[in-house]
Write a protein that holds these residues in place. Structure first.
Motif, PDB file in Angstrom:
ATOM      1  N   ARG A   1       0.821  -1.214   0.000  1.00  0.00           N
ATOM      2  CA  ARG A   1       0.000   0.000   0.000  1.00  0.00           C
ATOM      3  C   ARG A   1       0.855   1.264   0.000  1.00  0.00           C
ATOM      4  NH1 ARG A   1       0.390  -1.237   5.343  1.00  0.00           N
ATOM      5  NH2 ARG A   1       0.517   0.525   6.796  1.00  0.00           N
ATOM      6  N   ASN A   2       2.142   1.113   0.315  1.00  0.00           N
ATOM      7  CA  ASN A   2       3.036   2.275   0.329  1.00  0.00           C
ATOM      8  C   ASN A   2       3.735   2.503  -1.008  1.00  0.00           C
ATOM      9  OD1 ASN A   2       2.637   2.800   3.183  1.00  0.00           O
ATOM     10  ND2 ASN A   2       3.896   1.001   3.577  1.00  0.00           N
TER      11      ASN A   2
ATOM     12  N   ARG B   1       1.378   0.328  -7.871  1.00  0.00           N
ATOM     13  CA  ARG B   1       1.239  -1.085  -7.517  1.00  0.00           C
ATOM     14  C   ARG B   1       1.397  -2.004  -8.723  1.00  0.00           C
ATOM     15  NH1 ARG B   1      -3.051   0.907  -4.424  1.00  0.00           N
ATOM     16  NH2 ARG B   1      -4.570   0.153  -5.941  1.00  0.00           N
TER      17      ARG B   1
ATOM     18  N   GLU C   1      -1.332  -7.824   3.604  1.00  0.00           N
ATOM     19  CA  GLU C   1      -1.575  -6.393   3.739  1.00  0.00           C
ATOM     20  C   GLU C   1      -2.803  -6.158   4.613  1.00  0.00           C
ATOM     21  OE1 GLU C   1      -0.895  -3.275   4.264  1.00  0.00           O
ATOM     22  OE2 GLU C   1       0.285  -3.322   2.410  1.00  0.00           O
TER      23      GLU C   1
ATOM     24  N   SER D   1      -6.337  -4.792   5.377  1.00  0.00           N
ATOM     25  CA  SER D   1      -7.402  -4.797   4.381  1.00  0.00           C
ATOM     26  C   SER D   1      -8.694  -4.264   4.973  1.00  0.00           C
ATOM     27  CB  SER D   1      -7.569  -6.223   3.828  1.00  0.00           C
ATOM     28  OG  SER D   1      -8.333  -6.215   2.643  1.00  0.00           O
TER      29      SER D   1
ATOM     30  N   SER E   1      -3.574   5.263   5.020  1.00  0.00           N
ATOM     31  CA  SER E   1      -3.186   4.458   3.860  1.00  0.00           C
ATOM     32  C   SER E   1      -3.906   3.121   3.840  1.00  0.00           C
ATOM     33  CB  SER E   1      -1.667   4.240   3.851  1.00  0.00           C
ATOM     34  OG  SER E   1      -1.258   3.376   4.906  1.00  0.00           O
TER      35      SER E   1
ATOM     36  N   LYS F   1      -7.298   3.662   2.318  1.00  0.00           N
ATOM     37  CA  LYS F   1      -7.255   3.939   0.879  1.00  0.00           C
ATOM     38  C   LYS F   1      -6.922   2.703   0.047  1.00  0.00           C
ATOM     39  CE  LYS F   1      -7.479   7.469  -0.931  1.00  0.00           C
ATOM     40  NZ  LYS F   1      -8.601   8.172  -1.558  1.00  0.00           N
ATOM     41  N   PHE F   2      -6.457   1.641   0.700  1.00  0.00           N
ATOM     42  CA  PHE F   2      -6.078   0.437  -0.039  1.00  0.00           C
ATOM     43  C   PHE F   2      -7.340  -0.258  -0.547  1.00  0.00           C
ATOM     44  CE2 PHE F   2      -4.415  -3.939  -0.461  1.00  0.00           C
ATOM     45  CZ  PHE F   2      -3.329  -3.658  -1.269  1.00  0.00           C
TER      46      PHE F   2
ATOM     47  N   PHE G   1      -8.096  -5.870  -5.244  1.00  0.00           N
ATOM     48  CA  PHE G   1      -6.660  -6.109  -5.313  1.00  0.00           C
ATOM     49  C   PHE G   1      -6.366  -7.475  -5.917  1.00  0.00           C
ATOM     50  CE2 PHE G   1      -2.508  -7.295  -3.346  1.00  0.00           C
ATOM     51  CZ  PHE G   1      -1.742  -6.396  -4.079  1.00  0.00           C
TER      52      PHE G   1
END
Length: 262
Positions: A155-156, A160, A181, A183, A222, A225-226, A232
């Motif tokens: 996510r950083n 991606r 990650e 979620s 963050s 926002k993922f 994903f």
């Protein structure tokens, strides 16, 4: 240049929109600031449960003797150690002498320094290498590793899709990708409760333990926002991975996306 073109050139940094280059620079700053207290804060934020999630991630990878792991955004080396330990146990059961190895690749030199300085890393001398590198342009050859992991790092990344393409490039045919990650909760009411905890408690912990409220405010933002698990998953599939599965942990607080390079 139109406003739309400008908008297309921005990515999220928490709840802000910034340029990709600015996100890279600011993420570096975040993790340089928190590096010395990173492991302690992970334990506090998750009540230690992140260790169970990592254990299950390594179990899914099923490391074998002689295999090589690339742990991207590998921080202080938790997954690298666990990969080697599990491969060694498999080797003893199968009476195989080949030794597994790992590379921890992180864009932040302060995180690598914190990992190398851990007292328990002395036992892995020569088996874990530490490389400063960007997930979007990995400094490794094509088809050079058996497994790629990234835990709480995707996510950083500013782009991606570029990172996922790089993971696919460096994996051998038959290699495995594991993306762990934070979620989204699978029950909306639980999500609201978790949001309340995240936004009210985690930044305060960051201020008290790491003397850095702003970095942990970003980390909470963050996570929100993922993309959700299925979205994903489609990104991982679009990068060329097959048989992509999703396992939600702790009701969706974290999720493991797992895929194969075939």
């Amino acid at each position: 240049m139109t406003d739309q073109t400008e908008k297309e050139k921005t990515v999220s940094f928490g709840f802000e929109e910034v340029t990709p280059d600015e996100k890279v620079a600011r993420v570096k700053g975040v993790f340089r600031s928190v590096a010395s207290r990173y492991d302690v804060m992970n334990d506090l934020m998750s009540a230690g449960v992140h260790r169970l999630w990592k254990h299950d991630t390594i179990a899914k990878l099923n490391p074998q003797p002689g295999e090589k792991l690339l742990d991207v955004a590998g921080g202080t080396g938790d997954l690298a150690k666990a990969f080697i330990d599990r491969a060694d146990r498999a080797g003893r059961r199968r009476r195989r002498d080949a030794l597994a190895s790992a590379v921890v690749c992180d864009i932040n030199d302060a995180m690598l320094d914190a990992g190398r300085a851990r007292p328990d890393m002395a036992a892995y001398e020569g088996r874990i290498n530490w490389v400063c590198g960007d997930a979007q342009a990995l400094p490794f050859e094509d088809r050079s590793v058996d497994a790629v992991t990234i835990a709480f790092g995707i996510r950083n990344v500013a782009d991606r899709s570029a990172a996922l393409s790089e993971f696919r490039r460096v994996l051998k045919t038959g290699g495995r990708l594991a993306v762990l990650e934070f979620s989204h909760m699978t029950v909306p009411m639980l999500q609201r409760m978790y949001d309340t905890y995240s936004f009210n408690v985690i930044p305060k912990l960051g201020e008290l333990v790491a003397s850095d409220r702003e970095s942990y405010q970003y980390l909470v933002e963050s996570i929100r926002k993922f993309p959700k698990q299925q979205v994903f998953r489609e990104e991982v599939e679009a990068a060329g991975f097959s048989s992509v599965s999703v396992t939600s942990f702790s009701g969706g607080i974290a999720a493991l996306h797992f895929g194969w390079a075939v």
